[in-house]
Scaffold this active site. Sequence first.
Site, PDB file in Angstrom:
ATOM      1  N   ALA A  66       0.862  -1.171   0.000  1.00 10.80           N
ATOM      2  CA  ALA A  66       0.000   0.000   0.000  1.00 10.80           C
ATOM      3  C   ALA A  66       0.905   1.229   0.000  1.00 10.80           C
ATOM      4  O   ALA A  66       2.083   1.136   0.330  1.00 10.80           O
ATOM      5  CB  ALA A  66      -0.873   0.000   1.249  1.00 10.80           C
ATOM      6  N   GLY A 105       0.574  -5.053   0.931  1.00 15.58           N
ATOM      7  CA  GLY A 105      -0.623  -5.121   0.089  1.00 15.58           C
ATOM      8  C   GLY A 105      -0.326  -5.688  -1.285  1.00 15.58           C
ATOM      9  O   GLY A 105      -1.221  -6.257  -1.928  1.00 15.58           O
ATOM     10  N   GLU A 108      -0.399  -9.334  -0.699  1.00 21.06           N
ATOM     11  CA  GLU A 108      -1.806  -9.695  -0.449  1.00 21.06           C
ATOM     12  C   GLU A 108      -2.597  -9.723  -1.756  1.00 21.06           C
ATOM     13  O   GLU A 108      -3.482 -10.559  -1.936  1.00 21.06           O
ATOM     14  CB  GLU A 108      -2.403  -8.712   0.558  1.00 21.06           C
ATOM     15  N   GLU A 128       4.456  -5.360   7.272  1.00 18.75           N
ATOM     16  CA  GLU A 128       3.647  -4.337   7.941  1.00 18.75           C
ATOM     17  C   GLU A 128       4.027  -4.154   9.413  1.00 18.75           C
ATOM     18  O   GLU A 128       3.941  -3.051   9.947  1.00 18.75           O
ATOM     19  CB  GLU A 128       2.163  -4.703   7.846  1.00 18.75           C
TER      20      GLU A 128
HETATM   21  N1  T1G Z   1       4.650   3.465  -0.077  1.00 19.65           N
HETATM   22  C1  T1G Z   1       5.115   4.688  -0.420  1.00 19.65           C
HETATM   23  N2  T1G Z   1       6.396   4.940  -0.825  1.00 19.65           N
HETATM   24  C2  T1G Z   1       7.205   3.891  -0.893  1.00 19.65           C
HETATM   25  C3  T1G Z   1       6.806   2.581  -0.544  1.00 19.65           C
HETATM   26  C4  T1G Z   1       5.449   2.385  -0.130  1.00 19.65           C
HETATM   27  N3  T1G Z   1       4.967   1.190   0.194  1.00 19.65           N
HETATM   28  N4  T1G Z   1       7.863   1.758  -0.696  1.00 19.65           N
HETATM   29  C5  T1G Z   1       8.883   2.531  -1.134  1.00 19.65           C
HETATM   30  N5  T1G Z   1       8.507   3.799  -1.249  1.00 19.65           N
HETATM   31  C6  T1G Z   1       9.333   4.921  -1.713  1.00 19.65           C
HETATM   32  C7  T1G Z   1      10.442   5.283  -0.735  1.00 19.65           C
HETATM   33  O1  T1G Z   1       9.997   6.171   0.235  1.00 19.65           O
HETATM   34  C8  T1G Z   1      11.479   5.910  -1.669  1.00 19.65           C
HETATM   35  O2  T1G Z   1      11.080   7.223  -1.925  1.00 19.65           O
HETATM   36  C9  T1G Z   1      11.339   5.098  -2.933  1.00 19.65           C
HETATM   37  O3  T1G Z   1      10.027   4.501  -2.873  1.00 19.65           O
HETATM   38  C10 T1G Z   1      12.348   4.002  -3.068  1.00 19.65           C
HETATM   39  O4  T1G Z   1      12.348   3.242  -1.877  1.00 19.65           O
HETATM   40  C11 T1G Z   1      -2.706  -2.965   3.352  1.00 19.65           C
HETATM   41  C12 T1G Z   1      -0.881  -1.869   5.284  1.00 19.65           C
HETATM   42  C13 T1G Z   1      10.347  -1.793  -1.788  1.00 19.65           C
HETATM   43  C14 T1G Z   1      12.164  -2.955  -0.638  1.00 19.65           C
HETATM   44  O5  T1G Z   1       6.504  -1.930   3.922  1.00 19.65           O
HETATM   45  O6  T1G Z   1      10.664  -1.923   1.923  1.00 19.65           O
HETATM   46  O7  T1G Z   1       0.922  -2.685   2.380  1.00 19.65           O
HETATM   47  O8  T1G Z   1      12.959   8.411  -0.876  1.00 19.65           O
HETATM   48  O9  T1G Z   1      14.676   3.853  -1.137  1.00 19.65           O
HETATM   49  O10 T1G Z   1      16.006   0.406  -1.060  1.00 19.65           O
HETATM   50  O11 T1G Z   1      -1.516  -4.685   4.332  1.00 19.65           O
HETATM   51  O12 T1G Z   1      11.188   0.586  -0.333  1.00 19.65           O
HETATM   52  O13 T1G Z   1      12.971   7.991  -3.321  1.00 19.65           O
HETATM   53  O14 T1G Z   1      11.317   9.594  -2.312  1.00 19.65           O
HETATM   54  O15 T1G Z   1      13.358   2.065   0.041  1.00 19.65           O
HETATM   55  O16 T1G Z   1      15.247  -0.251  -3.369  1.00 19.65           O
HETATM   56  C15 T1G Z   1       4.004  -2.543   3.085  1.00 19.65           C
HETATM   57  C16 T1G Z   1       8.176  -0.685   1.945  1.00 19.65           C
HETATM   58  C17 T1G Z   1       3.267  -1.257   3.123  1.00 19.65           C
HETATM   59  C18 T1G Z   1       7.512  -1.989   1.780  1.00 19.65           C
HETATM   60  C19 T1G Z   1      12.646  -0.978  -2.097  1.00 19.65           C
HETATM   61  N6  T1G Z   1       5.167  -2.422   2.235  1.00 19.65           N
HETATM   62  N7  T1G Z   1       9.232  -0.457   0.975  1.00 19.65           N
HETATM   63  O17 T1G Z   1      13.788  -0.670  -1.383  1.00 19.65           O
HETATM   64  O18 T1G Z   1      14.214   1.691  -2.302  1.00 19.65           O
HETATM   65  S1  T1G Z   1       1.923  -1.322   4.261  1.00 19.65           S
HETATM   66  C20 T1G Z   1       6.348  -2.112   2.739  1.00 19.65           C
HETATM   67  C21 T1G Z   1      10.420  -1.092   1.083  1.00 19.65           C
HETATM   68  C22 T1G Z   1       0.783  -2.302   3.477  1.00 19.65           C
HETATM   69  C23 T1G Z   1      -1.348  -3.554   3.572  1.00 19.65           C
HETATM   70  C24 T1G Z   1      -0.393  -2.709   4.288  1.00 19.65           C
HETATM   71  C25 T1G Z   1      11.481  -0.699   0.110  1.00 19.65           C
HETATM   72  C26 T1G Z   1      11.604  -1.620  -1.108  1.00 19.65           C
HETATM   73  P1  T1G Z   1      12.141   8.361  -2.123  1.00 19.65           P
HETATM   74  P2  T1G Z   1      13.713   2.727  -1.217  1.00 19.65           P
HETATM   75  P3  T1G Z   1      14.924   0.272  -2.046  1.00 19.65           P
END
Ligand code: T1G
Length: 688
Positions: A66, A105, A108, A128
């Site tokens: 998400a 998400g 999921e 999460e």
């Molecule tokens: N939402 C918004 N921005 C995101 C994002 C996300 N999920 N993931 C990454 N970004 C942005 C980040 O801020 C950065 O921005 C750029 O993308 C590159 O990221 C309903 C509740 C995917 C492994 O927790 O772990 O789903 O700084 O520098 O090192 O159940 O990003 O360039 O402006 O980290 O190559 C669950 C989070 C969400 C994964 C890539 N998902 N992301 O790593 O790049 S909650 C996560 C990561 C959810 C549902 C629920 C990593 C990555 P900027 P980066 P990276």
Amino acid sequence: MTAINPVVDLSVDDGVAVISSHHEPVNALSAIVRDGLTAAFEQALADPAVRAIVLTCAGRTFFAGADISEFGKPPQGASLHALLDRIDRAAKPVVAAIHGTALGGGFETALVCHYRVALPSAKVGLPEVKLGLLPGAGGTQRLPRVVGAAKALELMTSGTPVGGKQAHALGIIDELVPEGADLRAAGVAYARQLLARGAPPRRLREQPVAGATPELFADFRQRNAKAFRGFDAPEAIIQCVEAAASQPFDEGLATERRLFQQLVAGVQSRAQRYVFFGERAAAKVDGLPPGTAARPVKRVGIVGAGTMGGGIAMNFLNRGIPVTIVETAAAALERGTATIRRNYDNSAARGRISAADVAARMALLAPGLELERLADCDLVIEAVYEDMAVKTELFRKLDAILRPGAILATNTSYLDVNQIAAATGRPQDVVGLHFFSPANVMKLLEVVRGAKTAPEVLVTAMTLGKTIGKVPVVSGVCHGFIGNRMLAQRRIQGDALILEGALPWDVDRVAYDFGWPMGPFQMSDLAGLDLGWSKEKSTGATVRERLCELDRRGQKTGAGYYDYDAKRNRSRSALVDKLILDFAAEKGIQRRAIDDREILERLVYPMINEGAKILAEGIAQRASDIDVVWINGYGWPAYRGGPMFYADTVGAAEVVAALERHAPRLGEGFTIAPLLREVAAQGRRFTG
Ligand code: T1G
């Protein structure tokens, strides 16, 4: 190919529709993506020519979850739940084709698809919990139906993703696509196979949850009590898996949604989401010319093979970067390289790495006794004794040996980097790289920007920090940089509190209950009370000196502020309590009852105050950098967001009021930071 909206396309070819998202940088399931997917699925499901659907993403990854930046804001766009429910109930088989990191998400969404194919290099996971949340789009109900209750608990409470091969072995992925093959085409081919054999949509909601016994949940809670301490999300996840096993699917979903709503609205998740973006912001260096490129680092040199030098070396060996490590004496060199070897052997014994990995990493290590062995290094990091004269002498020598363009780095934890740089003819190539012990484990790396450090040297340090798996944070030059400078404030108050009326046990209990893994006195015992102490110069001027004079130097001597048994379990020491009371009496200090609130305020608020000074001086680029330092280097509980986030949680005005209340006891020279007063007066926040 039809563009459903700016980020989602739909194409139909001979009965198979392909829905593809291209939303940089990580296909987060933002409102625009959900809108596009919802419209695309409506169209494909309504189209009689379509008999199967493939869902895939362009760019570096399948949906990475998400959009975290949308949480806490009024909902916009199509609902993810409604979209996933539509896919789940679809009468046509839907295949997810996965590459990169299908997380949260995103995973999921893949789990609601009826079939999944993936590249072996793909990763799937539900992280999460690291955001203080739980998988809120059906993951807590569907994952246990694929991998069983036990594995689902492990995956969702650790938040650690699994690779394609393991996911295939776990039954999550139906088919692995050869690495390098065209994933989209492979997804379509798989869909055609399904149609050819008349395979119906397969819904996880219809599967049972294996292995969900009351004993499993009780044992899991008990085994992880220490790791989950203070965090709300893990328990909520366990309750969701219990619901998955005991309630009908849609009731389980409702339980998941209710618990998700509680978490997303709570301060813990707000703190941990703030930390997520804070860690990404920390990688950005203000004021650099755009397009500043990093220098290549193909070989690293380390001076000093002690605990820090050895740990630092392992970070590079772990990433396949050759290391030359130099010591002054053969015995010290042998001891240092043997320790590295032993650490790797221990990791191999625990199955974390293979014997081949150990051999490969040790083969990249070149020990030496002459500094000249470092001549071909692109970066040299010194980890020698913390003494200015020793460091400047060393840098003078390195300056004469290293080639132009090589980077000279110091691992000092508090000395003046500018003074060290001035010992060379190339201060622009000098930077501080402050690792934390154990250096091969601790995530934090303070990158100390000297007055003359060149932009590309800074960029190189930041890039390399990320390459070796660290969280690099820029600090300006001052005594103790960001972390140790603030830590000194906590130490001053801890030492004062035990003279005024508290005892180490009380102070540590309050710190532990706040969420630190241990309090300041237990931490001192772990680090060693004799750091910077010398028997010859000791005068018994402090409790700490008197303990060292009694050979109570911490855990390593079995006694410090506490007594330690063979298993390093600590217990109160009546001797130490008496020593403290006698010391206070000797100093004419009238002891008084001190409550937990005062202890906590005096441990934390002077640190926040120092953080405000650090911000105002520009030593830290932003408040979140300070918080990232404390969470990754000093065990600050992530669910409290860091000292500056915590200041905003309690309110800067409350911090100022408490500091004024405690002012008579905060020590000579303590002043409230003008920035803290300003933020308080204007009702502002440090962290936006
Ligand atoms: N939402 C918004 N921005 C995101 C994002 C996300 N999920 N993931 C990454 N970004 C942005 C980040 O801020 C950065 O921005 C750029 O993308 C590159 O990221 C309903 C509740 C995917 C492994 O927790 O772990 O789903 O700084 O520098 O090192 O159940 O990003 O360039 O402006 O980290 O190559 C669950 C989070 C969400 C994964 C890539 N998902 N992301 O790593 O790049 S909650 C996560 C990561 C959810 C549902 C629920 C990593 C990555 P900027 P980066 P990276």
